[in-house]
Design a protein around this motif. Structure first.
Motif, short mmCIF file in Angstrom:
data_model
loop_
_atom_site.label_atom_id
_atom_site.label_comp_id
_atom_site.label_asym_id
_atom_site.label_seq_id
_atom_site.Cartn_x
_atom_site.Cartn_y
_atom_site.Cartn_z
N TYR A 34 0.87 -1.19 0.00
CA TYR A 34 0.00 0.00 0.00
C TYR A 34 0.89 1.23 0.00
O TYR A 34 2.09 1.14 0.23
CB TYR A 34 -0.99 -0.03 1.18
N TYR A 180 5.32 11.93 -4.49
CA TYR A 180 6.19 11.76 -3.33
C TYR A 180 7.35 12.74 -3.35
O TYR A 180 7.93 13.00 -4.40
CB TYR A 180 6.72 10.32 -3.28
N LYS A 181 7.65 13.32 -2.19
CA LYS A 181 8.76 14.26 -2.06
C LYS A 181 9.67 13.81 -0.93
O LYS A 181 9.33 12.88 -0.20
CB LYS A 181 8.22 15.67 -1.79
N TYR A 196 7.24 6.02 11.90
CA TYR A 196 7.30 4.63 12.39
C TYR A 196 8.16 4.53 13.65
O TYR A 196 7.81 3.79 14.58
CB TYR A 196 7.90 3.72 11.31
N TYR A 237 13.43 5.90 -1.34
CA TYR A 237 13.93 7.28 -1.44
C TYR A 237 15.31 7.32 -2.07
O TYR A 237 15.59 8.17 -2.92
CB TYR A 237 14.00 7.91 -0.04
#
Ligand code: NDX
Length: 256
Positions: A34, A180-181, A196, A237
């Motif tokens: 997800y 996404y950045k 997290y 990333y």
């Protein structure tokens, strides 16, 4: 009326620990599908808007222990520790159910995972609530015990980090955006999985304050569930952004 079955608590806690190991073995190699790890060509019909999905998924973790606490007759008034700990658990899931989903700018969530997520939240909500309301025994001065006070402190610290990091992630997007950045600020300066890290600290704090098999099993589950995810985020990333900060770690500041 309901009463404490110690064997049931032990069995459910062990199963939770086993599920944690299962997750670790599944998700160390491939991430749970997800968010940024969802396969590109997934059928759009199999998804629900992030808002509804997170609300429905997390609701049982608030509702089940809250109902157990409210409906127990006669009400459990002693010791204070039990009600306090149950309220801490509900407090987190109040945030996760009634606040987090309404601000999220996340992508639509896969229905299949929503189903398992909900089952998990029913299971865990029942286990933690049932243990605290029907089984836990603490001395009357538990609230001044070093385990309770240090655990509570860790819980609050972790929750603060988690909520703050969720906020920083959300601010990366304008409403309607799905790109996404690179996350910046707060603990993201040190780790890719700051939200997290906060959540893991929070549940280990809860486990120390509660000092019980169900709470330690849940902290371990959290670690096995979102620890690998932090690692996969980190790899994503590094792969996606050539200018990604080199000194940033995956989950634990300065270490890993
Ligand atoms: N829900 C816990 N297992 C889970 C859902 C999935 O609360 O079958 C566990 C939880 C469930 C899981 C839950 C249990 C186990 C399941 C699993 C699915 C499979 C698995 C059921 C219940 C299973 C077995 C085999 C045992 C049966 O578009 P987007 O969504 O990516 O956007 C994101 C955005 N964002 C960015 N935006 C711009 N630029 C960037 N670079 C961005 N990076 C991210 O930020 C999101 O909108 C948002 C947050 O994204 P992300 O990926 O960082 O966090 P996410 O994983 O979505 O978690 C959100 C929060 C977070 O604070 C986390 O700590 C907490 O929820 N959480 C999440 C999972 C579990 C959990 C806590 C826990 O175990 N305590």
């Amino acid at each position: 009326s309901m009463q404490c079955l110690p064997g049931l608590v032990l069995a459910l806690s062990s199963l939770l620990g086993a599920l944690a190991l299962l997750q670790l073995s599944l998700y160390l190699r491939v991430p749970s599908r997800y968010g940024k790890h969802e396969e590109r060509l997934c059928r759009p019909r199999g998804r629900l808007p992030a808002r509804c999905a997170w609300f429905l998924q997390e609701l049982p973790s608030f509702l089940v222990p809250a109902l157990l606490l409210a409906l127990r007759s006669p009400p459990r008034l002693e010791p204070l520790g039990c009600r306090l700990l149950c309220c801490l658990f509900c407090w987190h899931y109040f945030y996760r159910t009634f606040i987090y989903p309404f601000f999220t700018r996340g992508r639509p969530f896969p229905l299949q995972l929503l189903f398992f997520g909900m089952l998990f939240c029913i299971y865990n909500g029942f286990l933690q609530g049932y243990y605290l309301i029907y089984c836990a025994e603490y001395p009357n001065d538990w609230c001044t015990d070093i385990r309770f006070t240090s655990g509570l402190l860790l819980f609050l610290l972790g929750m603060g980090i988690n909520i703050h990091s969720d906020l920083l992630l959300r601010q990366l997007r304008k409403p309607g955006e799905v790109t996404y950045k690179i996350p910046q600020g707060g603990l993201f300066t040190y780790v890719s999985g700051a939200n997290y890290f906060g959540e893991i600290v929070e549940w280990f704090g809860f486990a120390i304050a509660t000092w019980s098999p169900p709470a330690f099993a849940f902290a371990f589950f959290t670690l096995c569930c979102i620890g690998p995810r932090a690692y996969h985020h980190h790899r994503y990333y590094l792969k996606t952004f050539t200018d990604y900060p080199k000194s940033r770690k995956a989950l634990i500041p300065f270490i890993f």
